[in-house]
Design a protein around this motif. Structure first.
Motif, PDB file in Angstrom:
ATOM      1  N   TYR A 197      -9.601  32.076  18.346  1.00  0.00           N
ATOM      2  CA  TYR A 197      -8.317  31.765  17.705  1.00  0.00           C
ATOM      3  C   TYR A 197      -7.997  30.287  17.903  1.00  0.00           C
ATOM      4  CZ  TYR A 197      -3.370  32.151  16.448  1.00  0.00           C
ATOM      5  OH  TYR A 197      -2.147  31.989  15.845  1.00  0.00           O
ATOM      6  N   TRP A 198      -8.129  29.821  19.139  1.00  0.00           N
ATOM      7  CA  TRP A 198      -7.907  28.403  19.438  1.00  0.00           C
ATOM      8  C   TRP A 198      -8.983  27.534  18.770  1.00  0.00           C
ATOM      9  CZ3 TRP A 198      -4.730  25.597  23.135  1.00  0.00           C
ATOM     10  CH2 TRP A 198      -3.703  26.375  23.711  1.00  0.00           C
TER      11      TRP A 198
ATOM     12  N   ASN B 250     -11.141  27.881  16.217  1.00  0.00           N
ATOM     13  CA  ASN B 250     -11.176  27.711  14.761  1.00  0.00           C
ATOM     14  C   ASN B 250     -10.062  26.800  14.263  1.00  0.00           C
ATOM     15  OD1 ASN B 250     -13.437  29.335  14.378  1.00  0.00           O
ATOM     16  ND2 ASN B 250     -12.216  31.213  14.255  1.00  0.00           N
ATOM     17  N   ARG B 251      -8.890  26.913  14.859  1.00  0.00           N
ATOM     18  CA  ARG B 251      -7.777  26.060  14.437  1.00  0.00           C
ATOM     19  C   ARG B 251      -7.958  24.625  14.914  1.00  0.00           C
ATOM     20  NH1 ARG B 251      -6.857  31.019  14.376  1.00  0.00           N
ATOM     21  NH2 ARG B 251      -5.268  32.028  13.061  1.00  0.00           N
TER      22      ARG B 251
ATOM     23  N   LYS C 185     -10.379  22.889  12.587  1.00  0.00           N
ATOM     24  CA  LYS C 185      -9.767  22.479  11.324  1.00  0.00           C
ATOM     25  C   LYS C 185      -8.925  21.220  11.504  1.00  0.00           C
ATOM     26  CE  LYS C 185      -6.964  24.257   7.508  1.00  0.00           C
ATOM     27  NZ  LYS C 185      -6.215  25.426   6.985  1.00  0.00           N
TER      28      LYS C 185
ATOM     29  N   ASP D 292       0.498  28.270  18.867  1.00  0.00           N
ATOM     30  CA  ASP D 292       1.319  28.192  17.657  1.00  0.00           C
ATOM     31  C   ASP D 292       2.494  27.246  17.857  1.00  0.00           C
ATOM     32  OD1 ASP D 292      -0.384  29.970  16.449  1.00  0.00           O
ATOM     33  OD2 ASP D 292       0.847  31.738  16.882  1.00  0.00           O
TER      34      ASP D 292
ATOM     35  N   LEU E  20      -2.380  23.941   9.082  1.00  0.00           N
ATOM     36  CA  LEU E  20      -3.370  24.946   9.485  1.00  0.00           C
ATOM     37  C   LEU E  20      -3.582  25.953   8.358  1.00  0.00           C
ATOM     38  CD1 LEU E  20      -2.281  25.557  13.177  1.00  0.00           C
ATOM     39  CD2 LEU E  20      -4.410  24.520  12.398  1.00  0.00           C
TER      40      LEU E  20
END
Length: 327
Positions: free
Chosen positions: A257-258, A260-261, A264, A319, A327
């Motif tokens: 989760y961390w 991949n973001r 980007k 977040d 994002l």
């Protein structure tokens, strides 16, 4: 047989035909079209692996059956020799096919002559690549190459037969080593070409194919395809091994989760450098603490439920840190 080796592209090219036809082929003659029986480009090491395959008894039967005395007095052995020769020629092993052609040519040349030791020796020399496996020889050479030259290692009999150099027209010209009797000089040339480049023959630990590697001791992969296929298998085995591990699977989900973001955001040049640095620091801190907490759970020092709740909190923390970013 004509052999060309391309170390840059790790390929070998083998052409089989009559010597005069190969010469015309290299010159680009088209009228009439040269008669070429085989013209194949293959991964380097293929011919050497073919020299590992043997049919010792059959090859001896073939050489015996084509001796002049046998031809005239033992039709049963002659028939067997012809059958073996046909089988060798029908195989996909190009070394065997060349040996079969040479046996047949020799038989046609000597069948009406009186038997002599010279004729019998020639027949025995022709079948050498099919009678004796060279696999152990290759493996032994890897152990002594640093202090032994190839001539002394192989023995003088490997250098008894001539080979010629021929050139195929083109830009640049392609150099071929050619033999019309025994395949052994091409074998010597092959080994010398590989070893002078400080390379070695090695088996791919994925598919088992013989290939040219840079080390004799550490097994590797013959191609990028095999390397990637092995990576996929390793990843699948790892995934299967952690399916029942709640701590591991939840850790990986939170980490991705961390990750991949972050990936980007790193590609976006419009993201403020200060905020990006803050996120990088937070990501590293999360990764280090998550790894330690996961280890404690796996060692039964912490509760898996509490660990999973903490991972959910870390998603929310990301977040918050990345609020307003693209994002």
């Amino acid at each position: 047989m004509a052999l060309s080796l391309d170390m840059a592209y790790q390929t070998e090219r083998i052409i089989i035909g009559e010597m005069k036809e190969i010469a015309r082929y290299f010159e680009g003659c088209v009228n009439p079209e040269p008669v070429i029986l085989v013209d194949e480009v293959r991964p380097m090491g293929t011919m050497i692996s073919e020299l590992f395959e043997t049919r010792p008894l059959d090859s001896i039967d073939a050489a015996t059956g084509f001796r002049p005395d046998t031809v005239h007095h033992r039709p049963d052995l002659l028939e067997k020799a012809m059958r073996v020769t046909a089988e060798l020629y029908a195989s996909s092993n190009l070394v065997w096919r060349f040996v079969a052609l040479r046996l047949w040519q020799e038989y046609q040349a000597v069948k009406d002559l009186p038997e002599t030791s010279e004729i019998n020796d020639r027949l025995d020399q022709i079948i050498c690549p099919v009678r004796i496996s060279h696999e152990q020889q290759i493996k032994s050479w890897h152990m002594v190459y640093t202090y032994s030259d190839l001539y002394r290692f192989l023995g003088g009999e490997y250098f008894d037969f001539p080979a010629w150099v021929m050139y195929q027209a083109g830009r640049p010209m392609t150099v071929y080593h050619v033999t019309d009797f025994s395949i052994l000089p091409l074998y010597v040339h092959y080994l010398n070409t590989v070893y002078t480049k400080q390379a070695f023959f090695q088996y791919c630990k994925r598919c088992g194919r013989l290939y040219v590697a840079q080390t004799a001791k550490v097994k590797g992969f013959c191609s990028e395809g095999c390397r990637k296929a092995q990576q996929r298998d390793n990843r699948k085995r790892y995934d299967d091994s952690v399916k029942g591990d709640a701590a591991e699977s939840n850790y990986r989900a939170a980490y991705m989760y961390w990750y991949n973001r972050m990936k980007k955001l790193r590609r976006d040049s419009d993201v403020d450098a200060g905020r990006m640095a803050e996120l990088e620091t937070a990501f590293k801190a999360f990764r280090d603490e998550a790894t330690e907490r996961k280890r404690d759970v796996q060692r039964k020092k912490a509760d898996v439920g509490a660990f999973m709740a903490w991972l959910d909190e870390q998603r929310g923390r990301f977040d918050e840190l990345a609020e307003g970013l693209p994002l």
